[in-house]
Scaffold this active site. Structure first.
Site, short mmCIF file in Angstrom:
data_model
loop_
_atom_site.label_atom_id
_atom_site.label_comp_id
_atom_site.label_asym_id
_atom_site.label_seq_id
_atom_site.Cartn_x
_atom_site.Cartn_y
_atom_site.Cartn_z
N GLU A 40 0.85 -1.19 0.00
CA GLU A 40 0.00 0.00 0.00
C GLU A 40 0.88 1.24 0.00
O GLU A 40 1.90 1.29 0.70
CB GLU A 40 -0.90 0.08 1.25
CG GLU A 40 -2.00 -0.93 1.34
CD GLU A 40 -2.85 -0.72 2.60
OE1 GLU A 40 -2.73 0.36 3.24
OE2 GLU A 40 -3.62 -1.63 2.96
N GLU B 78 -13.87 5.45 0.65
CA GLU B 78 -14.71 4.50 1.36
C GLU B 78 -15.32 5.16 2.60
O GLU B 78 -14.62 5.44 3.57
CB GLU B 78 -13.88 3.27 1.76
CG GLU B 78 -13.26 2.56 0.57
CD GLU B 78 -12.25 1.50 1.00
OE1 GLU B 78 -12.64 0.54 1.69
OE2 GLU B 78 -11.06 1.66 0.65
N LYS C 222 -14.96 3.75 6.50
CA LYS C 222 -13.68 3.54 7.20
C LYS C 222 -13.64 4.38 8.47
O LYS C 222 -14.00 5.56 8.46
CB LYS C 222 -12.50 3.93 6.29
CG LYS C 222 -12.27 2.96 5.14
CD LYS C 222 -10.83 3.01 4.66
CE LYS C 222 -9.91 2.37 5.67
NZ LYS C 222 -8.50 2.40 5.26
N GLU D 35 -8.98 9.05 6.28
CA GLU D 35 -9.12 7.61 6.06
C GLU D 35 -10.21 7.29 5.03
O GLU D 35 -10.16 6.26 4.36
CB GLU D 35 -9.43 6.89 7.37
CG GLU D 35 -8.28 6.86 8.35
CD GLU D 35 -7.11 6.03 7.84
OE1 GLU D 35 -7.35 4.98 7.22
OE2 GLU D 35 -5.96 6.43 8.06
#
Length: 461
Positions: free
Chosen positions: A266, A322, A325, A331
């Site tokens: 990542e 998203e 999260k 985030e």
């Protein structure tokens, strides 16, 4: 002599084939912690058409996604979830059955190339789980052999906090509590199976924790005149990413494994965040991710100062923003795409589109002005009540205005009172580290929630 040459060639060729799938193509992490994300078949089409990615990682072994990836030519990393690692480490039958159910039905039409045992286990689970990581890797490896899945490599992703020391890079050292009991046997396994040390590398978090002393341009690969010299090796660094990666190379070397390759599991930069999260914006996200793709796909291969010319396979986090999260607002804003499938900014993960042909991005702008802290949409009311009680128990008179008869008492509801209490708490304690989070129940807003004679305290950013 001729036979010796042939044997040497065969040995070299075999080694090359085992490494032959290593390329500098950058892929994407397909996370699914969102309530509004497209279905897998549409997502896979977006990965191919918009992002031009040749690699993808998922955080489980979802059958619908693996089916959608069938016959696409995309290399796939799947994951044994954290909660199953202990079972896999102690029960070969369980491991065999998991591989039988989650890998065998899709292989080889779905190009499953990496099976990751958990995700950031050392960072996200208690130390009672850590001794199970390497045994689970061994059992899964045995299961793959049982089903003749010889092209699937095994690994497990790590965050940078597995290091005790990372500066200068040549002083990279694994933490004392994990170096010998956990990491060294893991490195032995990776060396023996010719797999990778999977690493999550986020210069954003390093910079955000110390923006005064870490230069933003240096972090974004944009520095023209700022370098860092490793005083022990003399190696010169032009960006923070290389520093972080090399610190791990040196840490592995210190344990006797200098030749294990790193796979960037990542990396990325948030395109947005909370109002007080400086640097989390579309401009910086596009700049970082475009530059990391450019660097990793460059020909000839650059590598890092400690490992020049060595390919670094990599995956950008993440496919979508998203909305489920947890944590700070950033985030929920790492996506290359919005949930509706449109681009957050133009990017080509293949690295083949010239930079001049990518759509321009807006200038970097961080919020300046007043901000308030209120209950997040969809927050659990029972949990909000607990957080309200906590906020009101701190400080002196934090929640006086929401007591009966006072200006902010009505509407007399948990959410109404918590809106005020969260703002009052944040305004009172931000200077000493208080945050607008409350375990994910709160969010920042630039819209003044005051009404009538009820005036909400604010912070100035």
């Amino acid at each position: 002599m001729a036979m010796a040459v042939i044997s040497l060639f065969i040995l070299f060729f075999s080694f090359s084939i085992s490494r032959g799938e290593i390329s500098g193509e950058v892929g994407v992490n397909y996370g699914r912690l969102g309530s509004n994300l497209p279905p897998p078949r549409i997502s896979v089409r977006l990965i191919q058409s918009l992002l031009k990615a040749k690699r993808v990682k998922i955080y489980d072994a979802d059958a619908e996604i693996l089916e959608a990836l069938r016959n696409t030519g995309i290399q796939v990393s799947i994951m044994l979830p954290n909660e199953l690692v202990v079972n896999a480490s102690t029960n070969q039958t369980f491991s065999d059955q998991w591989v039988r159910s989650n890998v065998v039905p899709f292989y080889p039409e779905t190009l499953i190339r990496y099976l990751l045992v958990g995700n950031e286990l050392i960072s996200s689970t208690g130390n009672e789980t850590w001794p199970h990581i390497v045994p689970a890797m061994h059992r899964i490896s045995h299961s793959l052999k049982v089903f003749r899945l010889h092209k699937v490599k095994i690994g497990t992703p790590h965050a940078m906090d597995v290091l005790q020391s990372s500066f200068p890079p040549s002083n990279g050292t694994f933490r004392n509590d994990i170096a010998l009991p956990i990491i060294k046997p893991m490195l032995h396994f990776l060396h023996k199976t010719r797999s990778f040390f999977f690493l999550d590398v986020y210069p954003f978090f390093a910079w955000a924790s110390d923006p005064t002393n870490i230069n933003l341009s240096y972090t974004l690969f944009e520095s023209r005149n700022i370098t860092v010299t490793d005083s022990l090796t003399g190696l010169i660094y032009t960006n923070l990413f290389d520093q972080m990666v090399d610190a791990v190379y040196y840490a592995m070397k210190r344990l006797g494994y200098p030749d294990i390759r790193i796979f960037i599991a990542e990396t990325g930069w948030p395109n947005g965040g909370d109002l007080d999260q400086v640097g989390a914006n579309v401009h910086n996200a596009a700049t970082y991710n475009r530059n990391v793709v450019k660097r990793l796909t460059q020909k000839p291969v650059l590598g890092t100062p400690a490992r020049p010319g060595l390919v670094l396979p990599a995956l950008i986090f993440s496919l979508y923003n998203e909305n489920l999260k947890p944590g700070l607002g950033s985030e929920r804003h790492f996506g290359l795409l919005y949930p509706n499938g449109s681009r957050v900014y133009d990017i080509d993960l293949s690295g083949k589109t010239p930079e001049s042909e990518l759509a321009p991005v807006p200038p970097a702008m961080d919020y300046k002005g007043k901000a308030w802290c209120v209950v997040a949409e969809g927050a659990n009311v029972t949990e909000v009540a607990v957080a309200l009680s906590y906020a009101c128990s701190q400080g002196n008179g934090t929640c006086d205005p929401i007591q009966p008869g006072n200006p902010c008492y009505k509407p007399d509801s948990v959410t109404g009172h918590a809106d005020y209490a969260f703002s009052a708490y944040w305004a009172q304690f931000r200077r000493v580290g208080g945050t607008c989070n409350f375990n994910g129940l709160a969010t920042q807003t630039a819209k003044d929630p005051s009404y009538g004679s009820c005036k909400f305290p604010s912070v100035t950013l």
